[in-house]
Design a protein around this motif. Sequence first.
Motif, short mmCIF file in Angstrom:
data_model
loop_
_atom_site.label_atom_id
_atom_site.label_comp_id
_atom_site.label_asym_id
_atom_site.label_seq_id
_atom_site.Cartn_x
_atom_site.Cartn_y
_atom_site.Cartn_z
N GLY A 141 0.63 -1.22 -0.17
CA GLY A 141 -0.04 -0.02 -0.08
C GLY A 141 0.83 1.11 -0.04
O GLY A 141 1.91 1.35 -0.50
N GLU A 142 0.19 2.32 0.53
CA GLU A 142 0.86 3.78 0.61
C GLU A 142 1.98 3.94 1.41
O GLU A 142 2.97 4.58 0.98
CB GLU A 142 -0.24 4.55 0.97
N ASP A 143 2.19 2.87 2.37
CA ASP A 143 3.37 2.93 3.16
C ASP A 143 4.66 2.60 2.45
O ASP A 143 5.80 3.16 2.39
CB ASP A 143 3.34 2.33 4.49
N LYS A 144 4.26 1.67 1.39
CA LYS A 144 5.59 1.16 0.90
C LYS A 144 5.86 2.20 -0.40
O LYS A 144 7.07 2.34 -0.54
CB LYS A 144 5.21 -0.31 0.12
N THR A 145 5.03 2.80 -0.83
CA THR A 145 5.02 3.65 -1.75
C THR A 145 5.85 4.83 -1.25
O THR A 145 7.00 5.51 -2.04
CB THR A 145 3.68 4.32 -2.42
N ILE A 146 5.61 5.32 -0.29
CA ILE A 146 6.09 6.54 0.57
C ILE A 146 7.67 6.36 0.83
O ILE A 146 8.70 6.98 0.74
CB ILE A 146 5.29 6.98 1.91
N ALA A 147 7.84 4.77 1.40
CA ALA A 147 9.33 4.41 1.69
C ALA A 147 10.27 4.57 0.31
O ALA A 147 11.33 4.97 0.29
CB ALA A 147 9.20 3.27 2.17
#
Length: 117
Positions: free
Chosen positions: A15-21
């Motif tokens: 999700g979004e957390d992986k994208t941000i990372a």
Amino acid sequence: MENQQSQSNIIEKTGEDKTIAVIAYLTFIGLIIAFVMNNDKKYEFASFHIKQSLGLVLISVGLFIIGMIPILGWIISLFGSIFLLVLWIFGLINAINYQTKPVPVLGNYFIDWFKNI
């Protein structure tokens, strides 16, 4: 029921957390974008990689300043930049693989230095 839980874990990990990372490792502007994106929800995984990326950026600024010193500074900057590139690759691969392993050698220092972020 168990199958639905395993699917939600997969969705959560991609999700979004992986994208941000991952965005945090893409240039200095990517780090700023990741920091702003993570301000609202404060994903633990993304925060970990933002701290790692911030540490790498600050070390690179230090190497740039050292590189202004003739001869010895150039040598230190050259080898430091190569080492930093290797650390950056490690961090990016860890973010892509959804792992919270710190970058080798300096990663634990980054965790301590930036624990308030």
